[in-house]
Design an enzyme around this catalytic site. Structure first.
Site, PDB file in Angstrom:
ATOM      1  N   GLU A 145      -0.442  30.978  69.997  1.00 12.13           N
ATOM      2  CA  GLU A 145      -1.061  32.285  70.204  1.00 12.13           C
ATOM      3  C   GLU A 145      -1.202  32.597  71.688  1.00 12.13           C
ATOM      4  OE1 GLU A 145      -0.606  34.082  67.776  1.00 12.13           O
ATOM      5  OE2 GLU A 145      -2.614  34.815  67.368  1.00 12.13           O
TER       6      GLU A 145
ATOM      7  N   THR B  99      -0.578  42.776  70.276  1.00 15.80           N
ATOM      8  CA  THR B  99      -1.942  42.275  70.496  1.00 15.80           C
ATOM      9  C   THR B  99      -2.284  42.354  71.989  1.00 15.80           C
ATOM     10  OG1 THR B  99      -1.645  40.806  68.628  1.00 15.80           O
ATOM     11  CG2 THR B  99      -3.441  40.274  70.128  1.00 15.80           C
TER      12      THR B  99
HETATM   13  N1  ADP Z   1       7.266  33.007  65.388  1.00 19.24           N
HETATM   14  C1  ADP Z   1       6.835  34.210  65.753  1.00 19.24           C
HETATM   15  N2  ADP Z   1       6.456  35.104  64.825  1.00 19.24           N
HETATM   16  C2  ADP Z   1       6.040  36.348  65.181  1.00 19.24           C
HETATM   17  N3  ADP Z   1       6.001  36.792  66.435  1.00 19.24           N
HETATM   18  C3  ADP Z   1       6.371  35.939  67.418  1.00 19.24           C
HETATM   19  C4  ADP Z   1       6.779  34.613  67.119  1.00 19.24           C
HETATM   20  N4  ADP Z   1       7.059  34.003  68.291  1.00 19.24           N
HETATM   21  C5  ADP Z   1       6.864  34.902  69.267  1.00 19.24           C
HETATM   22  N5  ADP Z   1       6.435  36.070  68.753  1.00 19.24           N
HETATM   23  C6  ADP Z   1       6.118  37.296  69.515  1.00 19.24           C
HETATM   24  O1  ADP Z   1       4.741  37.579  69.345  1.00 19.24           O
HETATM   25  C7  ADP Z   1       4.547  38.987  69.368  1.00 19.24           C
HETATM   26  C8  ADP Z   1       3.811  39.387  68.089  1.00 19.24           C
HETATM   27  O2  ADP Z   1       2.544  38.841  68.118  1.00 19.24           O
HETATM   28  P1  ADP Z   1       1.276  39.764  68.038  1.00 19.24           P
HETATM   29  O3  ADP Z   1       1.425  40.906  69.007  1.00 19.24           O
HETATM   30  O4  ADP Z   1       0.100  38.875  68.173  1.00 19.24           O
HETATM   31  O5  ADP Z   1       1.434  40.359  66.578  1.00 19.24           O
HETATM   32  P2  ADP Z   1       0.667  39.975  65.282  1.00 19.24           P
HETATM   33  O6  ADP Z   1      -0.539  40.812  65.312  1.00 19.24           O
HETATM   34  O7  ADP Z   1       1.523  40.407  64.154  1.00 19.24           O
HETATM   35  O8  ADP Z   1       0.460  38.503  65.352  1.00 19.24           O
HETATM   36  C9  ADP Z   1       5.899  39.629  69.424  1.00 19.24           C
HETATM   37  O9  ADP Z   1       6.143  39.974  70.780  1.00 19.24           O
HETATM   38  C10 ADP Z   1       6.838  38.513  69.005  1.00 19.24           C
HETATM   39  O10 ADP Z   1       8.124  38.624  69.593  1.00 19.24           O
HETATM   40  N1  LIG Z   2      -8.996  38.754  67.853  1.00 18.77           N
HETATM   41  C1  LIG Z   2      -7.655  39.150  68.181  1.00 18.77           C
HETATM   42  C2  LIG Z   2      -6.858  39.070  66.917  1.00 18.77           C
HETATM   43  C3  LIG Z   2      -5.458  39.559  67.015  1.00 18.77           C
HETATM   44  O1  LIG Z   2      -4.870  39.502  65.727  1.00 18.77           O
HETATM   45  P1  LIG Z   2      -3.372  39.954  65.458  1.00 18.77           P
HETATM   46  O2  LIG Z   2      -3.174  39.731  64.002  1.00 18.77           O
HETATM   47  O3  LIG Z   2      -3.282  41.378  65.836  1.00 18.77           O
HETATM   48  O4  LIG Z   2      -2.515  39.076  66.304  1.00 18.77           O
HETATM   49  C4  LIG Z   2      -7.712  40.599  68.681  1.00 18.77           C
HETATM   50  O5  LIG Z   2      -8.343  41.409  68.042  1.00 18.77           O
HETATM   51  O6  LIG Z   2      -7.137  40.865  69.742  1.00 18.77           O
END
Ligand code: ADP
Ligand SMILES: N[C@@H](CCOP(=O)(O)O)C(=O)O
Length: 291
Positions: free
Chosen positions: A120, A168
């Site tokens: 993360e 995020t």
């Molecule tokens: N295994 C993975 N699965 C999903 N997203 C990934 C992964 N590895 C890297 N990423 C990157 O993480 C970002 C998505 O994460 P995030 O913004 O936290 O979305 P979510 O809320 O769906 O977790 C994208 O930029 C994606 O390319």
């Molecule tokens: N607490 C974080 C949780 C982000 O969750 P995601 O599913 O959007 O990756 C935030 O609120 O920023």
């Protein structure tokens, strides 16, 4: 190959910013691993074309590095990235559980939470545990500095995912730096109510505990049609509605008998706002499972 199913999760649940999280029965990622000299990653499934396969940029690769467990990793995405449904966390948690098993590292699921959080940190800039904790432990989780507490809950939910991308990282930039004390007081009361509701498996208490006047209003502005979708879900029987994670997913707590109608109402409201979306009729479920 060793196979793990890792669930989508919804963090925050309104009043528990960066603390609360829940595992969703569906959707889920499927992570397959086998030992290798060096880590390689192959992505398929929902939104996989937007996810780097370079292990240094993929959450599963960060976990393989943290566990010193090089592997050939195949991930079939059921959880679209940048959804607010813990997409990056699902892969990180799935990889952590799978590689721990593959290399016989002997870590407990709780011990794997900070390992998965390394993934993360790679994508959101911070190693917050509110998604990876429920993805590994299942149920409703409270991730605080003192550790993670898990509550076995099974609240019916509808998650509606609009065809909008909110990362995020970007959604964290709109979180206000300060809050009025009366809003903090209200949030503490809501969070306590939500936690009690989870213990009692009471959708009414959980729903009213999902209100939040601090973070959610700023994030809702990034989601076209949010206010209308929220109103439509409440009118169809939802007990509470908020932004799922950092968005753009919108989550509604409810009674099982209202789930289908709520899903339809949310889809229609997004449609009226000119936004395509899909809805998952789901509930709080188990953590990642080895197959
Ligand atoms: N295994 C993975 N699965 C999903 N997203 C990934 C992964 N590895 C890297 N990423 C990157 O993480 C970002 C998505 O994460 P995030 O913004 O936290 O979305 P979510 O809320 O769906 O977790 C994208 O930029 C994606 O390319
Ligand atoms: N607490 C974080 C949780 C982000 O969750 P995601 O599913 O959007 O990756 C935030 O609120 O920023």
């Amino acid at each position: 190959m060793l196979t793990v199913r890792a669930p989508a999760t919804s963090a925050n649940l309104g009043s528990g910013f960066d603390v609360f999280g829940a595992a969703l029965e569906r959707p889920a990622d499927v992570v397959r691993v086998e030992r290798a000299e060096e880590t390689t990653i192959e992505m398929t499934g929902a939104g996989s074309e937007f996810i780097p396969e370079d292990p240094e940029k993929n959450t599963a690769g960060a976990v393989a590095e943290a566990l010193d467990a090089p592997a050939r990793i195949k991930i079939d995405k059921g959880v679209r990235p940048a959804s607010g449904l813990g997409s990056s966390a699902a892969s990180a948690a799935g990889a952590a559980l799978a590689l721990n098993e593959l290399y016989d590292r002997g870590l407990s699921r709780s011990e794997l939470v900070p390992v998965a959080a390394e993934g993360e940190a790679l994508v959101s800039g911070e190693a917050h545990e509110d998604n990876v904790a429920p993805a590994l432990l299942g149920g409703f989780t409270i991730a605080a500095d003192e550790g993670v507490t898990r509550v076995d809950a099974s609240i019916p939910l509808v998650v509606c995912l609009p065809d909008i991308v909110v990362s995020t990282r970007d959604a964290r930039r709109v979180v206000p730096d300060t809050a009025a004390v009366e809003d903090v007081v209200d949030t503490v009361g809501r969070a306590a109510r939500l936690t009690t509701g989870m213990h009692r498996n009471d959708p009414e208490m959980v729903g009213s505990g999902m209100e939040d006047r601090i973070v959610t209003p700023a994030r809702a502005e990034l989601i076209d049609g949010y206010d209308e979708v929220r109103e439509a879900a409440l009118a169809a029987g939802a007990t509470g509605v908020t932004v799922s994670g950092a968005g753009p997913g919108v989550i509604a707590a409810c009674y099982e008998s209202d789930r289908r109608e709520i899903a339809g109402a949310m889809l229609d409201a997004f449609d009226d706002a000119g936004v395509e979306s899909r809805a998952y009729q789901t509930r709080i479920g188990d953590g990642a499972t080895i197959h």
